[in-house]
Design an enzyme around this catalytic site. Structure first.
Site, PDB file in Angstrom:
ATOM      1  N   LYS A 148       0.848  -1.199   0.000  1.00 53.31           N
ATOM      2  CA  LYS A 148       0.000   0.000   0.000  1.00 53.31           C
ATOM      3  C   LYS A 148       0.883   1.248   0.000  1.00 53.31           C
ATOM      4  O   LYS A 148       1.914   1.270   0.684  1.00 53.31           O
ATOM      5  CB  LYS A 148      -0.910  -0.036   1.235  1.00 53.31           C
ATOM      6  CG  LYS A 148      -1.968   1.050   1.285  1.00 53.31           C
ATOM      7  CD  LYS A 148      -2.867   0.914   2.521  1.00 53.31           C
ATOM      8  CE  LYS A 148      -3.968   1.969   2.522  1.00 53.31           C
ATOM      9  NZ  LYS A 148      -4.862   1.860   3.700  1.00 53.31           N
TER      10      LYS A 148
ATOM     11  N   SER B 220     -10.006   2.142   2.694  1.00 53.40           N
ATOM     12  CA  SER B 220      -9.044   2.825   1.860  1.00 53.40           C
ATOM     13  C   SER B 220      -8.061   1.895   1.147  1.00 53.40           C
ATOM     14  O   SER B 220      -7.450   2.304   0.172  1.00 53.40           O
ATOM     15  CB  SER B 220      -8.245   3.818   2.695  1.00 53.40           C
ATOM     16  OG  SER B 220      -7.420   3.152   3.637  1.00 53.40           O
TER      17      SER B 220
ATOM     18  N   SER C  96     -10.504   0.058   6.960  1.00 50.57           N
ATOM     19  CA  SER C  96      -9.824   0.136   5.665  1.00 50.57           C
ATOM     20  C   SER C  96      -9.133  -1.145   5.195  1.00 50.57           C
ATOM     21  O   SER C  96      -8.662  -1.198   4.060  1.00 50.57           O
ATOM     22  CB  SER C  96      -8.789   1.261   5.690  1.00 50.57           C
ATOM     23  OG  SER C  96      -9.424   2.498   5.569  1.00 50.57           O
TER      24      SER C  96
END
Lengths: 95, 521
Positions: free
Chosen positions: B79, B187, B211
């Site tokens: 990420k 997210s 998330s």
């Protein structure tokens, strides 16, 4: 509680975000929707309740007060938009 | 070689150690898959092909000598929130343009030390603020899952292939995919989409309010947010420091356990990293759950929740009961206040953490007539709408005169939310079962979501309580809805009892199976 246009502009300045008149108007509506949503917290009886300061009960970690890092000035300024001899360059602050 | 991308981490690990395949081969297979799929899915914001090949080569040398680490030669996606030395790290924000850290986050350093291979950086909501991956400066990520319709078609002759199956009466049931693009959740949308579409063997992710778990549920993948303090936050771009935790997204429960074992550590560089040895999570998988007490909280039955989700929850209860668990009804009375309290605590912490983006030390700078003007213009241009909204809310609730009414009240409510869980665990409950999300994946640019920021926030209604209380939670896929989209269940455990989550999630996985999207990309 709700915010008006003047408050939104004041908060934007506190947050150091430039807003146009149009932005400020849109944000006023959005912030009021969020503030309206969080309003329900006032229903909760919190008398005698301590505010949370840490989710896991733990003692603050300590270490010896010695230098463990440093001498990395080049690394630190490496990503700066403007730098000169290991200093960050900013617009003139003092006349 | 594209089937190499379909191996789970545990399968690839066995084949790599058995010298049936090489790290170079599996890495090449993933790079090839990314090159073909990424223009459509937008899961990666940067692909580090050369670095991946170098790391794979080093892994092959180790594997040849029988020296590989726990993840030797396993290609992973990272990420964009994790600091990776010399590689694009921007939290998918414009304000961090060009930022390449001179350090490596502890979590990623742990993965590389165990032999993992970095494929690239994954798309995400800007600064991890969002539930649809649409707030990214790099554009939305697309979910590899699409809605589908089941049609019964009369077949003139025997026919095989294209995803359908032949029935004895000369008709077949075919799933017709709808073309509408769906969000992967957020997210960690890039992480979830990439894992689900076979663009990495597993991915790192972070979870502040849901998330990891919400995107995992939207994509039929497994995602675990460990207990606060289990993974070091050092080197991860901060959003809300008292809530942020890193964790993996993987294709099955075992892979999630393997990844978390490597990601978690005790780190002197993060004062909230907890001094506890990291257990062998994989060893918990397959242990019977007979006699385990599973709590079902009545407050998670919300108005307007689709029937599919209620039915899935009941199925989950039945599976655990069949496996010998004892099901008990429980109450977590402050559940409904978790989301509003979160929308005070998280923006407050974010407004403080994001104060550092001022155009001086890194990233974007927009010139101004003086230094204040430069700050204001830089931040106005650099942050997206959702991020500005949250900074503004945070600044407002922390401003003079409002601190007690908002922030202090929210932190007190947070104590009560945590106490609800403590009471339930003290009464002997081992693990709590809930739905992971109140809906399946929704469309890109959904009008309902865009009309009011609070509608988007409601996505995290079942996950956010866990962050507020610092507990571990896992989302595990448990079935498909009527439109063929994956749905997940969530298990919530006691602090640092991730093992029970893996053990129980595996029972659900055994009953439900695993889920893969039909390939259209």
């Amino acid at each position: 509680m709700s915010v008006d246009l003047q408050t939104v502009k004041r908060v934007a300045h506190l947050a150091r975000i430039a807003v146009s008149e149009e932005d400020a108007e849109r944000m006023t509506g959005e912030l009021n929707a969020i503030l309206g949503f969080v309003e329900q917290l006032n229903e909760v009886d919190v008398s005698g309740v301590e505010p949370m300061t840490s989710v896991t009960p733990m003692e603050m970690k300590k270490r010896r007060d010695v230098v463990t890092d440093g001498s990395k000035a080049t690394d630190i300024v490496a990503n700066a938009p403007a730098a000169d001899e290991n200093f960050f360059l900013v617009p003139k602050v003092v006349e | 070689m594209s089937d190499l991308t379909h191996l789970t981490i545990s399968q690839a690990r066995a084949k790599l150690r058995g010298k049936e395949i090489t790290a170079a081969e599996i890495t090449e297979a993933y790079l090839d898959a990314i090159e073909r799929a990424n223009p459509l899915l937008n899961a990666y914001v940067t692909v580090t092909g050369n670095k991946a090949r170098d790391m794979a080569k080093a892994s092959d040398a180790k594997l040849a000598k029988g020296e590989g680490g726990a993840l030797e030669g396993i290609p992973l996606g990272i990420k964009d929130l994790f600091g990776t030395e010399g590689v694009h790290t921007q939290a998918c924000s414009h304000v961090l343009d060009g930022f390449k850290p001179r350090y490596e986050s502890t979590v990623t350093a742990n993965l590389w030390a165990d032999g993992a291979v970095m494929l690239g950086k994954l798309n995400m909501d800007e600064f991890a603020m969002g539930s649809s991956n649409e707030t990214s400066y790099y554009g939305p990520v697309i979910n590899p899952w699409r809605r589908s319709r089941l049609d019964t078609v009369v077949m003139p002759t025997t026919h095989q292939g294209d995803g359908g199956f032949v029935s004895s009466g000369g008709t077949k049931t075919a799933r017709t995919l709808d073309n509408a693009q769906l969000v992967p959740g957020g997210s960690s949308g890039g992480s979830a989409s990439a894992v689900s579409a076979f663009l990495c063997a597993g991915a790192t992710a972070t979870d502040t309010g849901g998330s990891i778990r919400q995107p995992a549920a939207f994509t039929g993948t497994v995602g675990i947010k460990p207990t606060y303090g289990r993974c070091s936050r050092w080197g991860i771009v901060a959003f809300a420091s008292s809530l942020d935790q890193a964790g993996p997204i993987a294709r099955d429960v075992r892979d999630a356990a393997i990844l978390l074992k490597s990601m978690a550590s005790v780190d002197p560089k993060d004062t909230t990293s907890v001094d506890r040895p990291v257990p062998d999570y994989e060893a918990a998988i397959g242990k019977p759950i007979k006699g385990m007490k599973v709590g079902i909280p009545k407050e998670y039955r919300v108005d307007g929740m689709p029937e599919d989700i209620e039915a899935l929850w009941q199925k989950g209860i039945a599976w655990l009961k069949d496996a010998g668990a004892e099901i008990v009804d429980i109450s977590l009375p402050h559940t409904k206040y978790a989301l509003p309290a979160y929308y005070i605590v998280a923006p407050a912490e974010a407004s403080s953490n994001l104060a550092r983006y001022d155009g001086v030390r890194y990233g974007l700078r927009v010139p101004g007539k003086d230094i204040i003007d430069m700050y204001e213009k830089t931040r106005a241009a650099g942050f997206g709408r959702e991020v500005k909204r949250r900074i503004m809310i945070g600044t407002y609730v922390l401003s003079a005169g409002y601190y007690d009414a908002y922030y202090l009240q929210a932190q007190k409510v947070r104590t009560l939310i945590k106490r609800d869980f403590e009471n339930v665990f003290a009464a002997g409950v081992d693990v709590i079962l809930t739905p992971a999300t109140p809906s399946a994946a929704f469309g890109v640019a959904d009008e309902d979501m865009a009309s009011d920021p609070v509608n988007m926030y409601l996505n995290d209604i079942f996950t956010v309580t866990v962050n507020m209380a610092g507990l571990p939670g896992i989302a595990v896929p448990a079935g498909l809805d009527a439109k063929g989209l994956p749905l997940g269940l969530q298990l919530i455990g006691q602090p640092f009892d991730e093992e029970t989550l893996f053990q129980t999630a595996h029972v659900i996985e055994q009953a439900a199976g695993t889920f893969q999207p039909d390939k259209w990309w």
